[in-house]
Design an enzyme around this catalytic site. Structure first.
Site, PDB file in Angstrom:
ATOM      1  CD  GLU A 109      -0.040  -6.042  -6.240  1.00 30.88           C
ATOM      2  OE1 GLU A 109       1.153  -5.908  -6.556  1.00 30.88           O
ATOM      3  OE2 GLU A 109      -0.424  -5.966  -5.065  1.00 30.88           O
ATOM      4  N   GLY A 137       0.792  -1.224   0.000  1.00 32.95           N
ATOM      5  CA  GLY A 137       0.000   0.000   0.000  1.00 32.95           C
ATOM      6  C   GLY A 137       0.827   1.278   0.000  1.00 32.95           C
ATOM      7  NE  ARG A 194       4.055 -11.649  -1.787  1.00 33.04           N
ATOM      8  CZ  ARG A 194       2.863 -11.370  -1.262  1.00 33.04           C
ATOM      9  NH1 ARG A 194       2.163 -12.315  -0.658  1.00 33.04           N
ATOM     10  NH2 ARG A 194       2.357 -10.153  -1.337  1.00 33.04           N
ATOM     11  CD  GLU A 201      -4.395   1.057 -11.381  1.00 35.51           C
ATOM     12  OE1 GLU A 201      -5.011   1.077 -10.277  1.00 35.51           O
ATOM     13  OE2 GLU A 201      -3.720   0.088 -11.756  1.00 35.51           O
ATOM     14  CE  LYS A 202     -13.001   7.305 -12.980  1.00 34.25           C
ATOM     15  NZ  LYS A 202     -13.198   8.748 -13.162  1.00 34.25           N
ATOM     16  CE1 TYR A 203      -8.796   5.370  -4.254  1.00 36.24           C
ATOM     17  CE2 TYR A 203     -10.662   6.866  -4.141  1.00 36.24           C
ATOM     18  CZ  TYR A 203      -9.813   5.955  -3.537  1.00 36.24           C
ATOM     19  OH  TYR A 203      -9.982   5.643  -2.216  1.00 36.24           O
ATOM     20  CD  GLU A 206      -3.362  -8.410  -4.723  1.00 31.37           C
ATOM     21  OE1 GLU A 206      -3.179  -8.979  -3.644  1.00 31.37           O
ATOM     22  OE2 GLU A 206      -3.077  -7.213  -4.904  1.00 31.37           O
TER      23      GLU A 206
HETATM   24  P1  ADP Z   1       0.065  -2.874  -3.155  1.00 34.72           P
HETATM   25  O1  ADP Z   1       0.918  -3.696  -4.065  1.00 34.72           O
HETATM   26  O2  ADP Z   1       0.788  -1.726  -2.538  1.00 34.72           O
HETATM   27  O3  ADP Z   1      -0.684  -3.711  -2.185  1.00 34.72           O
HETATM   28  P2  ADP Z   1      -2.237  -2.743  -4.954  1.00 34.72           P
HETATM   29  O4  ADP Z   1      -2.130  -2.283  -6.357  1.00 34.72           O
HETATM   30  O5  ADP Z   1      -2.362  -4.223  -4.731  1.00 34.72           O
HETATM   31  O6  ADP Z   1      -1.002  -2.164  -4.118  1.00 34.72           O
HETATM   32  O7  ADP Z   1      -3.460  -2.021  -4.262  1.00 34.72           O
HETATM   33  C1  ADP Z   1      -3.710  -2.164  -2.866  1.00 34.72           C
HETATM   34  C2  ADP Z   1      -5.083  -1.690  -2.555  1.00 34.72           C
HETATM   35  O8  ADP Z   1      -5.238  -0.305  -2.898  1.00 34.72           O
HETATM   36  C3  ADP Z   1      -6.191  -2.391  -3.326  1.00 34.72           C
HETATM   37  O9  ADP Z   1      -6.576  -3.594  -2.723  1.00 34.72           O
HETATM   38  C4  ADP Z   1      -7.291  -1.333  -3.255  1.00 34.72           C
HETATM   39  O10 ADP Z   1      -7.916  -1.345  -1.998  1.00 34.72           O
HETATM   40  C5  ADP Z   1      -6.536  -0.044  -3.406  1.00 34.72           C
HETATM   41  N1  ADP Z   1      -6.455   0.350  -4.832  1.00 34.72           N
HETATM   42  C6  ADP Z   1      -5.496   0.026  -5.713  1.00 34.72           C
HETATM   43  N2  ADP Z   1      -5.767   0.524  -6.954  1.00 34.72           N
HETATM   44  C7  ADP Z   1      -6.939   1.193  -6.834  1.00 34.72           C
HETATM   45  C8  ADP Z   1      -7.775   1.942  -7.752  1.00 34.72           C
HETATM   46  N3  ADP Z   1      -7.436   2.114  -9.029  1.00 34.72           N
HETATM   47  N4  ADP Z   1      -8.926   2.480  -7.269  1.00 34.72           N
HETATM   48  C9  ADP Z   1      -9.284   2.342  -5.973  1.00 34.72           C
HETATM   49  N5  ADP Z   1      -8.545   1.647  -5.073  1.00 34.72           N
HETATM   50  C10 ADP Z   1      -7.387   1.077  -5.479  1.00 34.72           C
END
Ligand code: ADP
Length: 446
Positions: free
Chosen positions: A287, A165, A291, A200-202, A275
């Protein structure tokens, strides 16, 4: 099959891997820092080697020490667990260069998926849908403005090397973009030594849904269904479920078909997790983790398989020996990640555990290296236990979770058990009615 496996990790996951090895008749080597000399993963191992002082960079991340420990003890394979070196392609390469087997995917696949931009590009070319966003790395703030203007606010600036995160910042509108851009890059540079970011679009109300995959490298790729990991704080998972309360079998099958076809084409081997964010009936890839994941037990409970044993078998060259049709799902499972933190402020709470009682009974599993007298050092991840419950229905699983949480006692350090009790008691959780933002609101509401 392997003669001896070195487990390059600590805590509950080191124990988890030891358990699988022991049932397979494979001796294990534990490695530990000086802070973990008395730890349960050391006590229960067949052999153990001290690999350095407490800071992880000097011990659990010290590749030379770990390879020496493998050489001294005659281990012929290394399981990295999760965290630490598990997604370090250089480590996987070095393990193989020393004539040992890395229990995980190829270094090339780890490298590809470790770069989230490369991962998205690869998945898009294999027909997996993505969250709309920039076409790769953002070269400048101006480019970020152009892309955000095209796809619309809010947007998320994310680190290419991101994980846990970190390096992720939201811009609600054009005014907030510059700050998000700067903060994400600074955080990414500090955390990962790489300030490349993408956009990315949020999504405003998605669920985090991920798919567990296993591939044997001989052409067989199966999935073990989805996990719903939407209950997060600061983009970090706290509670996970299998299956998702929001998904039906048809949606799962469709996602599974796309994902397994993509990984078959990629020639992937060993365990992996794709994911996705799921909103308005649409999946969008974010992503891939190359692992074993913290939350793998919920999948094991509903599928009745041992994912660690499967990882070991596949790494030793075995074929899966079963197809998708033979993967069955039974009941519902929920996992709570219990951390050594204040349940309200989340301040870390290291120290000595003076009393410990783990819940039990039908359908209750506790993966933890804690015991009465154990020390929780301040040096490592704060997760100290995973409570997993399994029952025929989600409703029964929640009743079991409430019951098990009430039995669970950890004295001497603060833990997030009271927070898990709050979540488990909440009617919206019971209704399965939550998105990735739900827990954040619950926690800030106090
Ligand atoms: P990390 O590798 O740091 O865990 P992730 O890409 O897996 O990052 O994203 C972690 C979390 O962040 C997701 O599970 C989601 O809750 C939030 N998130 C990631 N991308 C988005 C997005 N485009 N819009 C809204 N929330 C997102």
């Amino acid at each position: 099959m392997f003669q001896k496996i070195l487990i390059a990790n600590r805590g509950e996951i080191a124990l988890r891997i030891q358990r699988a090895c022991r049932e397979m008749g494979i001796p294990t080597v534990a490695v530990h820092s000086t802070a973990d000399a008395e730890a349960m993963h050391v006590r229960l191992a067949d052999e153990s080697v001290c690999i350095g002082p407490p800071p992880a960079r000097d011990s659990y991340l010290n590749i030379a020490s770990i390879l020496s420990a493998a050489a001294i003890t005659g281990a012929d394979a290394i399981h990295p667990g999760y965290g630490f070196l598990s997604e370090n392609a250089e480590f996987a390469d070095m393990v193989e260069a020393h004539g040992l087997t890395f229990i995980g995917p190829s270094a090339d696949h780890i490298r590809m998926m470790g770069d989230k931009i490369a991962a998205k590009t690869a998945m898009a070319s294999l027909g997996v849908p993505l969250v709309p966003g920039s076409d790769g790395e953002l070269a400048s703030l101006e480019e970020a403005r152009r892309v955000a203007g095209r796809i619309g606010y809010p947007v998320l600036i994310k680190a290419a090397a991101g994980g846990g995160g970190r390096g992720m910042k939201v811009a609600k509108d054009a005014d907030g973009l510059e700050d998000a851009w700067r903060l994400a890059r600074t955080e990414a540079a500090a955390a990962f030594g790489n300030d490349a970011v993408y956009l990315e679009k949020y999504l405003d109300r998605p669920r985090h849904i991920e798919l567990q995959i296993l591939a044997d490298g001989h052409g067989s790729v199966v999935h073990f269904g989805e996990r719903d990991c939407s209950l997060q704080r600061r983009h970090q998972k706290l509670v996970e479920e299998a299956g998702s309360p929001a998904l039906d079998a048809a949606a799962r099958d469709a996602l599974g078909a796309t994902a397994t076809a993509a990984l078959r084409q990629l020639g992937y081997r060993n365990a992996g997790t794709l994911e996705f964010l799921w909103q308005d009936g649409q999946f969008a890839f974010i992503e891939m983790n190359t692992r074993l994941q913290v939350e793998h037990p919920v999948t094991e409970m509903v599928c009745g398989i041992d994912l660690v044993k499967e990882q070991i078998r596949v790494a030793a060259g075995a074929e899966l020996g079963y197809g998708q049709d033979e993967v069955r799902f039974s009941g519902h499972a929920i996992e709570c990640r219990v951390t050594a933190e204040d349940p309200e402020t989340f301040a870390p709470s290291a120290g000595r555990v003076t009393a410990f009682h783990a819940p039990g009974g039908l359908g209750v599993r506790v993966d933890s290296a804690l015991y009465a007298g154990a020390s929780v050092p301040p040096w490592y991840d704060s997760m100290v236990a995973k409570l997993i419950v399994h029952a025929p229905t989600r409703e029964e699983a929640i009743a079991r979770l409430r019951r098990a949480l009430a039995e669970f006692a950890v004295v001497g350090i603060k833990t997030t058990l009271p927070l898990h009790e709050r979540i488990a008691a909440h009617p919206e959780f019971a209704a399965g009615d939550y998105t990735i933002h739900w827990l954040e609101r619950l926690v800030t509401a106090g």
